[in-house]
Motif scaffolding. Structure first.
Motif, PDB file in Angstrom:
ATOM      1  N   HIS A  11       0.837  -1.050   0.042  1.00  0.00           N
ATOM      2  CA  HIS A  11       0.105  -0.282   0.249  1.00  0.00           C
ATOM      3  C   HIS A  11       1.005   1.535  -0.024  1.00  0.00           C
ATOM      4  N   ASP A  12       0.766   2.181  -1.310  1.00  0.00           N
ATOM      5  CA  ASP A  12       1.104   3.622  -0.871  1.00  0.00           C
ATOM      6  C   ASP A  12       2.875   3.155  -1.042  1.00  0.00           C
ATOM      7  N   GLY A  13       3.460   2.503  -2.006  1.00  0.00           N
ATOM      8  CA  GLY A  13       4.522   1.901  -1.955  1.00  0.00           C
ATOM      9  C   GLY A  13       5.396   1.457  -0.764  1.00  0.00           C
ATOM     10  N   VAL A  14       4.500   1.340  -0.057  1.00  0.00           N
ATOM     11  CA  VAL A  14       5.248   0.231   1.162  1.00  0.00           C
ATOM     12  C   VAL A  14       4.810  -0.998   0.870  1.00  0.00           C
ATOM     13  N   THR A  15       5.711  -2.228   1.519  1.00  0.00           N
ATOM     14  CA  THR A  15       5.629  -3.568   0.989  1.00  0.00           C
ATOM     15  C   THR A  15       5.713  -4.071   2.242  1.00  0.00           C
ATOM     16  N   LYS A  16       5.442  -5.087   2.379  1.00  0.00           N
ATOM     17  CA  LYS A  16       5.828  -5.724   3.693  1.00  0.00           C
ATOM     18  C   LYS A  16       5.019  -7.510   4.023  1.00  0.00           C
ATOM     19  N   PRO A  17       6.173  -8.590   4.653  1.00  0.00           N
ATOM     20  CA  PRO A  17       5.231  -9.827   4.685  1.00  0.00           C
ATOM     21  C   PRO A  17       3.882 -10.054   5.148  1.00  0.00           C
ATOM     22  N   ILE A  18       3.035 -10.500   4.912  1.00  0.00           N
ATOM     23  CA  ILE A  18       1.246 -10.944   5.851  1.00  0.00           C
ATOM     24  C   ILE A  18       1.240 -12.073   6.214  1.00  0.00           C
ATOM     25  N   ASN A  19       2.659 -13.047   6.488  1.00  0.00           N
ATOM     26  CA  ASN A  19       2.537 -14.162   6.645  1.00  0.00           C
ATOM     27  C   ASN A  19       1.987 -14.242   8.464  1.00  0.00           C
ATOM     28  N   GLY A  20       1.675 -15.453   8.781  1.00  0.00           N
ATOM     29  CA  GLY A  20       1.235 -15.433  10.473  1.00  0.00           C
ATOM     30  C   GLY A  20      -0.727 -16.185  10.824  1.00  0.00           C
TER      31      GLY A  20
END
Length: 199
Positions: A11-20
């Motif tokens: 979102h809005d240039g931010v990318t991050k892990p979403i596992n869990g």
């Protein structure tokens, strides 16, 4: 084992892990509304056990599982009402970025999901003293209110979770503005009910 480390949200240039979190019942998908409702239920069970001084081992286990769900809800939010609401997956991935099974999921701004999250996070602030949860609940609740000028046509779920979120935020902060919002959304919820018998 840790899985789906190559699932990422953006979102809005931010990318991050979403596992869990937890896999869904029928496959490996994850939905924020299911996680939120399960987490809220576990926190309420934990509250009841703790208040009655019952089953310390069960208290600890329920709290551990509730924290697992809460952590995923916090991990997958991007702020100001944007979050990962649904990840559709039906197979285990290789856990490595840059391969064919990677998944990139855009964050969404959903009133119902945001109000539900705010209710869970505000309750977590009361139940387990999570200051991070309270800040996130307040931010996402306000961002959702601000995103729509007129709430008179709120859906049943928006009205119900809006009322619940405002109630939990009032309990956590004692701010009268949240009590007023709880009353407003409760009236909207009543307005969703059928007013007459069908012919």
């Amino acid at each position: 084992n840790v899985c789906h480390q190559d699932w990422r949200g953006t979102h809005d240039g931010v990318t991050k892990p979403i596992n869990g979190g937890w896999h869904d019942a029928g496959d490996l998908s994850e939905g924020s509304h299911r996680t939120a409702m399960a987490t809220y239920a576990m926190l309420r069970v934990y509250d009841q056990l703790r208040q009655r001084s019952l089953k310390p081992e069960l208290q600890a286990r329920v709290l551990e599982e509730a924290r697992w769900g809460l952590n995923w809800l916090l991990k997958t939010r991007f702020g100001k009402g944007y979050r990962i609401t649904w990840v559709l997956g039906r197979f285990y991935t290789d856990n490595r970025l840059g391969t064919a099974d990677d998944m990139l999921v855009p964050a969404e701004h959903s009133a119902m999901e945001n109000f539900l999250f705010a209710a869970v996070a505000a309750h977590a602030a009361q139940s387990i003293g999570s200051a991070e949860s309270l800040r996130a609940a307040m931010e996402d609740f306000q961002a959702t209110l601000d995103a729509r000028a007129d709430w008179s046509r709120a859906t049943r779920d928006e009205a119900a979770f809006g009322a619940l979120a405002a109630t939990e935020l009032f309990r956590a902060t004692k701010r009268p503005a949240y009590a007023a919002e709880a009353a407003r959304f409760a009236k909207l919820l009543l307005g969703c009910q059928q007013q007459s018998f069908p012919a």
